[in-house]
Design an enzyme around this catalytic site. Structure first.
Site, PDB file in Angstrom:
ATOM      1  N   CYS A   1     -16.861  10.027 -48.124  1.00 14.70           N
ATOM      2  CA  CYS A   1     -17.318  11.363 -48.361  1.00 14.70           C
ATOM      3  C   CYS A   1     -16.215  12.370 -47.146  1.00 14.70           C
ATOM      4  O   CYS A   1     -16.988  12.606 -46.250  1.00 14.70           O
ATOM      5  CB  CYS A   1     -18.836  11.720 -47.988  1.00 14.70           C
TER       6      CYS A   1
ATOM      7  N   HIS B   1     -18.487   7.071 -41.487  1.00 14.54           N
ATOM      8  CA  HIS B   1     -19.548   7.820 -42.233  1.00 14.54           C
ATOM      9  C   HIS B   1     -21.011   8.017 -41.306  1.00 14.54           C
ATOM     10  O   HIS B   1     -21.814   9.126 -41.609  1.00 14.54           O
ATOM     11  CB  HIS B   1     -19.819   7.087 -43.457  1.00 14.54           C
TER      12      HIS B   1
ATOM     13  N   SER C   1     -24.075  11.647 -46.389  1.00 13.68           N
ATOM     14  CA  SER C   1     -23.900  10.964 -47.833  1.00 13.68           C
ATOM     15  C   SER C   1     -24.328  11.831 -48.995  1.00 13.68           C
ATOM     16  O   SER C   1     -24.251  12.778 -49.351  1.00 13.68           O
ATOM     17  CB  SER C   1     -24.330   9.716 -47.542  1.00 13.68           C
TER      18      SER C   1
ATOM     19  N   ASP D   1     -14.333   8.427 -41.907  1.00 17.48           N
ATOM     20  CA  ASP D   1     -14.873   8.083 -43.387  1.00 17.48           C
ATOM     21  C   ASP D   1     -13.986   8.410 -44.450  1.00 17.48           C
ATOM     22  O   ASP D   1     -13.235   9.399 -44.549  1.00 17.48           O
ATOM     23  CB  ASP D   1     -16.147   9.103 -43.321  1.00 17.48           C
TER      24      ASP D   1
END
Ligand SMILES: *[C@@H]1O[C@H](CO)[C@@H](O)[C@H](O)[C@H]1NC(C)=O
Ligand SMILES: *[C@@H]1O[C@H](CO)[C@@H](O)[C@H](O)[C@H]1NC(C)=O
Ligand SMILES: *[C@@H]1O[C@H](CO)[C@@H](O)[C@H](O)[C@H]1NC(C)=O
Ligand SMILES: *[C@@H]1O[C@H](CO)[C@@H](O)[C@H](O)[C@H]1NC(C)=O
Length: 571
Positions: free
Chosen positions: A485, A545, A269, A482
């Site tokens: 990102c 993520h 992240s 995800d």
């Protein structure tokens, strides 16, 4: 516990965040060195003459609270940084990078007088061969989210479990990343998780300021921490050689390092912004260490950086919100938004890109960023391109997951338990930025400080290029589900890197990679990857993520192959 980026910018300032700004209370019955200790945990304090502003307090938490089944040792404690000493040392020695205090983001240095920063860490020896296995740092993102989320719900030796009649607790994790590596979890920047700021004058009751406003400033503290840890934390963590002659430094006897195992840094992240800058800082500090052997600092053998679903290149990641949500890229079989919504979002991409470009055009002659332009860029791009996701009522981190992760509350319950705190040697007036002693997964205050400098719109690919060209390997991996990102943006920046292998890397097709979970089971498809020399890009299937949370076996396999397998980088 980890906003990947500027989602908070879109939320109104919550009243609870304000109400919780209680005045900082300290008692002068404790010596400063005692740091308002809550627990009976005993610390060793480690110092180095070349880093007079920094000291490391280390304790050994009991095995039962986390790594209980195997008994691999763990170490926890604080890096304490005295900002007054940091300032005077710098004046004395010039601007050696590791000591540098003042830059564009430290314009508040007068306020910082009399401030001590306390960075909390917890490290676990490798379950296999601690003396020879690699050492790996793990960082969660935010900015302002605790790395203990990663430890206790993703890849640590134990996972927080749902509190029961015995209270909060943990379960042993067979897929922990310390199976074949020593893992260090660090809460940074200060104000995050269990890390906090205090006054050196313990009689003061007003709230101390926070110091870190941007990633370059945070990177210097992280580098100092790692250099200290590498030098001092003991043979159990980094392989001190008992046979080497002892050197006397400060309060404690330390031993010379033997061949210190390779060192790596990992995270996800917003760590996609931290890691390249910390790595680049470490290489600069290594140069200083080599140029000044009289200071007695050893270069850190930084070998690689692993970035999971990182925000490393805003100019690639912001438009990828639309490419992910408005195409088949997610694997869902259809876009998430209507054609009208998507047309509107596509039309906003050029404005966003212009703003991001303005942010990253540094101002001559001193190469400073335009903080206002950066702030404008993140606010606009997040508002226009990522906030529509809110309406879907699915997680930003995994479109197959509901908006909440219940594990976050289990992590907080564990770290707010008085007995656990005592075992971990957590200071009485830590943690976090509010000085009310309550652990929070993510700090709003740290987030807002970073927001002020527009840190989230700043590019970090230059630092990836820097470290790649200096021989540090880089793995960028992405859970396919995800959004925030996402892998589309991750792939774009990895392919856009300017380094000696750019051309060959771009030409390569993705290839499948497989894992084998049992001796006689068939290999299972785990994702796709490509690799050229020191650079690897990988997708992890059926993961969002939080890749190690969603696919623990695949994540551990990828991690171990990256660290241990000859033929670097092929999964
Ligand atoms: C990892 O550790 C296990 C023991 O837990 C060992 O059997 C294995 O060989 C190790 N793998 C590597 C690559 O070191
Ligand atoms: C420490 O802080 C207290 C309370 O603000 C103040 O009265 C005292 O003068 C300070 N001591 C020093 C040495 O600055
Ligand atoms: C999405 O997938 C469907 C079926 O797999 C295909 O017909 C369609 O063209 C795809 N759309 C896009 C934008 O790729
Ligand atoms: C959002 O999803 C959760 C479950 O994932 C559900 O409990 C909640 O009611 C939903 N909210 C709305 C507004 O649909």
């Amino acid at each position: 516990m980890r906003f990947s980026n500027l989602l908070l910018a879109l939320l109104p300032l919550s009243s609870s965040a304000l109400a919780a700004q209680l005045p900082f209370r300290a008692s002068n019955q404790y010596e400063h060195e005692e740091h308002h200790r809550l627990s009976s945990a005993s610390f060793k304090t480690l110092r180095h003459p070349a880093l007079p502003a920094h000291s490391l307090r280390v304790t050994t938490p009991p095995a039962e609270i986390c790594e209980r089944n195997v008994g691999a040792k763990s170490f926890a404690g604080y890096l304490d940084v005295d900002l007054d000493k940091l300032r005077s040392h710098r004046q004395f020695h010039g601007s050696q990078s590791i000591h540098e205090l003042q830059d564009e983001d430290h314009s508040h240095s007068l306020q910082d007088q009399g401030v001590v920063e306390h960075f909390y860490f917890w490290a676990f020896e490798s379950r296999n061969d601690p003396l020879n296995d690699p050492v790996v740092l793990w960082l969660n993102g935010g900015p302002g989210c605790s790395s203990f989320t990663g430890l206790l719900m993703e890849l640590g030796p134990c996972n927080a479990r749902q509190p029961d009649s015995h209270g909060p607790g943990t379960e042993w994790n067979p897929w922990a990343w310390n199976n074949n590596a020593t893992m260090i979890f660090l809460d940074q920047p200060v104000g995050t998780g269990l890390s906090y700021v205090s006054w050196s004058n313990t009689s003061r009751t007003d709230k101390p300021p926070s110091r870190i406003f941007s990633t370059p400033a945070a990177a210097r503290d992280a580098s100092a921490f790692l250099h200290l840890l590498a030098l001092h934390a003991g043979r159990e963590i980094l392989g001190f050689d008992e046979s080497q002659p002892e050197a006397h430094h400060g309060a404690l006897t330390t031993k010379k390092l033997k061949n210190i195992p390779s060192f790596h840094m990992s995270g996800e992240s917003y760590a996609g912004r931290y890691l390249p800058l910390i790595a680049s800082q470490i290489l600069r500090d290594n140069e200083q260490a080599k140029a000044h052997p009289e200071r007695g600092l050893e270069p850190l053998p930084l070998a690689s950086v692993l970035i999971g679903n990182g925000i490393t290149s805003p100019k690639d990641q912001f438009p990828a919100y639309v490419d992910y949500a408005c195409t088949n890229a997610s694997g869902r079989g259809e876009p998430f938004f209507s054609k009208a919504q998507c047309d509107k979002m596509y039309a906003q991409v050029p404005v966003c890109l212009t703003l991001v470009e303005k942010c990253n055009a540094r101002l001559p002659p001193d190469q400073r960023y335009d903080s206002l332009a950066c702030q404008t860029a993140s606010t606009y791009c997040e508002g226009a391109l990522s906030s529509p996701w809110d309406k879907l009522n699915v997680s930003y981190y995994d479109w197959k997951h509901g908006p909440e992760y219940e594990e976050e509350a289990w992590v907080a319950a564990f770290l707010n338990d008085v007995n656990i705190r005592s075992d971990l040697g957590v200071d009485r007036f830590g943690p976090g930025d509010k000085h009310d002693g309550v652990f929070e997964g993510c700090s709003d205050a740290v987030y807002r400080n970073f927001e002020k400098t527009g840190d989230g719109a700043r590019d970090s690919t230059w630092a990836v290029e820097d470290i790649l060209s200096k021989g540090v390997r880089v793995l960028s991996y992405s859970g396919r589900r995800d959004f925030i990102c996402n892998y589309v943006g991750n792939r774009r920046w990895v392919e856009g890197l300017d380094w000696q292998g750019s051309k060959e890397f771009k030409k390569l097709e993705l290839k499948p990679w497989y894992i084998q979970t049992g001796d006689d089971s068939e290999p299972r498809l785990a994702g796709e990857f490509k690799n050229h020399e020191g650079l690897t890009y990988a997708i992890v299937d059926e993961a969002g993520h939080f890749v190690p949370h969603d696919q623990p076996a695949a994540a551990l396999t990828m991690f171990n192959r990256w660290l241990h397998q000859p033929g670097d980088g092929r999964l």
